[in-house]
Design a protein around this motif. Structure first.
Motif, PDB file in Angstrom:
ATOM      1  N   UNK A  28       1.004  -0.869   0.332  1.00  0.00           N
ATOM      2  CA  UNK A  28       0.102  -0.143  -0.299  1.00  0.00           C
ATOM      3  C   UNK A  28       1.003   1.378   0.042  1.00  0.00           C
ATOM      4  N   UNK A  29       2.139   0.953   0.950  1.00  0.00           N
ATOM      5  CA  UNK A  29       2.864   2.701   0.602  1.00  0.00           C
ATOM      6  C   UNK A  29       3.533   2.728  -0.728  1.00  0.00           C
ATOM      7  N   UNK A  30       3.487   2.180  -1.241  1.00  0.00           N
ATOM      8  CA  UNK A  30       3.950   2.085  -2.769  1.00  0.00           C
ATOM      9  C   UNK A  30       3.211   2.749  -3.371  1.00  0.00           C
ATOM     10  N   UNK A  31       1.650   1.913  -3.585  1.00  0.00           N
ATOM     11  CA  UNK A  31       1.097   2.384  -4.438  1.00  0.00           C
ATOM     12  C   UNK A  31       0.724   3.968  -4.514  1.00  0.00           C
ATOM     13  N   UNK A  32       0.434   4.952  -2.975  1.00  0.00           N
ATOM     14  CA  UNK A  32      -0.283   5.761  -2.815  1.00  0.00           C
ATOM     15  C   UNK A  32       0.763   6.422  -2.911  1.00  0.00           C
ATOM     16  N   UNK A  33       2.137   5.876  -2.774  1.00  0.00           N
ATOM     17  CA  UNK A  33       3.476   7.242  -2.908  1.00  0.00           C
ATOM     18  C   UNK A  33       3.847   7.656  -4.715  1.00  0.00           C
ATOM     19  N   UNK A  34       3.296   6.178  -5.275  1.00  0.00           N
ATOM     20  CA  UNK A  34       3.634   6.836  -6.724  1.00  0.00           C
ATOM     21  C   UNK A  34       2.183   7.308  -7.584  1.00  0.00           C
ATOM     22  N   UNK A  35       1.044   7.188  -6.729  1.00  0.00           N
ATOM     23  CA  UNK A  35      -0.229   7.863  -7.033  1.00  0.00           C
ATOM     24  C   UNK A  35      -0.690   6.278  -8.392  1.00  0.00           C
ATOM     25  N   UNK A  36       0.029   5.168  -7.809  1.00  0.00           N
ATOM     26  CA  UNK A  36      -0.839   3.655  -8.873  1.00  0.00           C
ATOM     27  C   UNK A  36      -2.264   2.954  -7.943  1.00  0.00           C
ATOM     28  N   UNK A  37      -3.657   3.422  -8.780  1.00  0.00           N
ATOM     29  CA  UNK A  37      -4.672   3.181  -8.178  1.00  0.00           C
ATOM     30  C   UNK A  37      -3.882   1.323  -7.666  1.00  0.00           C
ATOM     31  N   UNK A  38      -4.383   0.163  -6.520  1.00  0.00           N
ATOM     32  CA  UNK A  38      -4.888  -0.581  -6.323  1.00  0.00           C
ATOM     33  C   UNK A  38      -5.379  -1.471  -6.250  1.00  0.00           C
ATOM     34  N   UNK A  39      -5.937  -2.546  -6.452  1.00  0.00           N
ATOM     35  CA  UNK A  39      -7.791  -3.244  -6.363  1.00  0.00           C
ATOM     36  C   UNK A  39      -6.781  -4.439  -5.991  1.00  0.00           C
ATOM     37  N   UNK A  40      -7.155  -4.906  -4.807  1.00  0.00           N
ATOM     38  CA  UNK A  40      -6.605  -6.354  -3.772  1.00  0.00           C
ATOM     39  C   UNK A  40      -7.550  -7.041  -4.139  1.00  0.00           C
ATOM     40  N   UNK A  41      -7.641  -8.244  -3.792  1.00  0.00           N
ATOM     41  CA  UNK A  41      -8.299  -9.491  -3.875  1.00  0.00           C
ATOM     42  C   UNK A  41      -8.267  -9.660  -2.049  1.00  0.00           C
ATOM     43  N   UNK A  42      -7.814  -9.415  -0.649  1.00  0.00           N
ATOM     44  CA  UNK A  42      -8.031  -9.919   0.395  1.00  0.00           C
ATOM     45  C   UNK A  42      -9.887  -9.264   0.691  1.00  0.00           C
ATOM     46  N   UNK A  43      -9.155  -9.604   1.920  1.00  0.00           N
ATOM     47  CA  UNK A  43     -10.916  -9.645   2.920  1.00  0.00           C
ATOM     48  C   UNK A  43     -10.681  -8.261   3.900  1.00  0.00           C
ATOM     49  N   UNK A  44      -9.529  -8.181   3.786  1.00  0.00           N
ATOM     50  CA  UNK A  44      -8.930  -7.107   4.988  1.00  0.00           C
ATOM     51  C   UNK A  44      -9.382  -5.162   4.116  1.00  0.00           C
ATOM     52  N   UNK A  45      -9.983  -4.833   5.423  1.00  0.00           N
ATOM     53  CA  UNK A  45     -10.428  -3.511   4.585  1.00  0.00           C
ATOM     54  C   UNK A  45      -9.826  -2.536   5.296  1.00  0.00           C
ATOM     55  N   UNK A  46      -8.163  -2.781   6.367  1.00  0.00           N
ATOM     56  CA  UNK A  46      -7.599  -2.073   6.798  1.00  0.00           C
ATOM     57  C   UNK A  46      -6.667  -0.568   6.612  1.00  0.00           C
ATOM     58  N   UNK A  47      -6.201  -1.098   4.934  1.00  0.00           N
ATOM     59  CA  UNK A  47      -5.936  -0.660   4.007  1.00  0.00           C
ATOM     60  C   UNK A  47      -6.314   0.339   2.964  1.00  0.00           C
ATOM     61  N   UNK A  48      -7.877   0.394   2.840  1.00  0.00           N
ATOM     62  CA  UNK A  48      -8.969   0.879   1.933  1.00  0.00           C
ATOM     63  C   UNK A  48      -8.710   2.177   1.898  1.00  0.00           C
ATOM     64  N   UNK A  49      -8.905   2.716   1.300  1.00  0.00           N
ATOM     65  CA  UNK A  49      -8.895   4.070   1.214  1.00  0.00           C
ATOM     66  C   UNK A  49      -7.845   4.928   0.518  1.00  0.00           C
ATOM     67  N   UNK A  50      -8.105   5.925   0.266  1.00  0.00           N
ATOM     68  CA  UNK A  50      -6.733   6.293  -0.552  1.00  0.00           C
ATOM     69  C   UNK A  50      -6.364   5.885  -1.937  1.00  0.00           C
ATOM     70  N   UNK A  51      -6.771   5.697  -2.721  1.00  0.00           N
ATOM     71  CA  UNK A  51      -6.317   4.667  -4.244  1.00  0.00           C
ATOM     72  C   UNK A  51      -5.789   3.340  -3.669  1.00  0.00           C
ATOM     73  N   UNK A  52      -6.548   2.565  -2.513  1.00  0.00           N
ATOM     74  CA  UNK A  52      -6.776   0.829  -2.196  1.00  0.00           C
ATOM     75  C   UNK A  52      -8.100   0.705  -2.315  1.00  0.00           C
ATOM     76  N   UNK A  53      -8.188  -0.122  -3.558  1.00  0.00           N
ATOM     77  CA  UNK A  53      -9.719  -0.411  -3.203  1.00  0.00           C
ATOM     78  C   UNK A  53      -9.348  -2.375  -3.046  1.00  0.00           C
ATOM     79  N   UNK A  54     -10.436  -2.559  -2.415  1.00  0.00           N
ATOM     80  CA  UNK A  54     -11.055  -3.933  -2.243  1.00  0.00           C
ATOM     81  C   UNK A  54     -11.824  -4.592  -3.210  1.00  0.00           C
ATOM     82  N   UNK A  55     -11.173  -5.675  -3.963  1.00  0.00           N
ATOM     83  CA  UNK A  55     -12.442  -6.406  -4.842  1.00  0.00           C
ATOM     84  C   UNK A  55     -12.851  -7.801  -4.696  1.00  0.00           C
TER      85      UNK A  55
END
Length: 210
Positions: free
Chosen positions: A162-189
């Motif tokens: 997550x810190x790498x995705x945010x620092x480089x403005x690259x949206x990330x769509x994870x397959x995890x069920x953990x929502x602790x990092x959701x938000x600010x360009x991090x999405x849960x699919x």
């Protein structure tokens, strides 16, 4: 007193050493007076250069990765590509997880085939089973020019990436069920457990089950 001799009307002292001593004393006195005047005269000095301003360096973001090796297949050269990195545990020790990774890749390829266009490029990266391997896969994907990240599968990997995705403005769509990092360009699919439990309880209540 020194005697004075004359020759053809010219007079001069006969004791030359006394004359030398007198002249030497006069020269020494003149030199001392000159030194004294030099000592009393203020010396002009060159002013020191102005102090240089310290160079303030911007703090380096350790999560910022430059796209130094953008992946461009030969048949896609000349196009403005949209690179989508798929991070999945292709090398997992668990056969079921490896199968899940292959399923995710097949689904991503099918989605690009049906809904993508000629500018989209899928870049599979092995995220392994550990946060370290997931981090390495993410850094490799960013260096390859990834514009989006799909994955990873595990919550620990999402936290590491997550810190790498945010620092480089690259949206990330994870397959995890953990929502602790959701938000600010991090999405849960994925289907979240709390949503599934809520739906089950609601359905049971509608059927009169208590």
């Amino acid at each position: 007193m020194s005697s004075i001799s004359s020759t053809e009307g010219l007079y001069f002292p006969t004791k030359i050493p006394s004359l030398k001593r007198a002249l030497g004393a006069s020269l020494c006195a003149a030199m001392l007076m000159g030194l004294a005047s030099c000592a009393s005269t203020p010396q002009t000095t060159t002013p020191p250069p102005p102090p240089t301003q310290p160079v303030v360096q911007e703090p380096v973001n350790p999560y910022l990765i430059k796209a130094t090796n953008k992946l461009t297949p030969p048949h896609m050269a000349g196009r403005k590509l949209v690179r989508v990195a798929l991070l999945a545990p292709f090398s997992s020790d668990n056969p079921a997880i490896r199968n899940e990774a292959q399923t995710l890749q097949s689904a991503a390829e099918l989605a690009l085939f049906e809904h993508g266009d000629a500018s989209m490029l899928l870049i599979p990266k092995d995220s392994g089973d550990t946060p370290e391997s997931a981090r390495e896969a993410a850094v490799d994907a960013l260096r390859s020019g990834a514009d989006f990240i799909l994955g990873p599968l595990f919550a620990s990997g999402v936290t590491a990436i997550a810190p790498y995705a945010r620092a480089n403005d690259v949206p990330m769509f994870s397959f995890s069920t953990d929502t602790s990092e959701a938000g600010r360009d991090i999405y849960v699919l994925t289907f979240l457990p709390e949503d599934e439990a809520r739906q089950i309880v609601r359905y049971a209540a509608e059927q009169g089950v208590k």
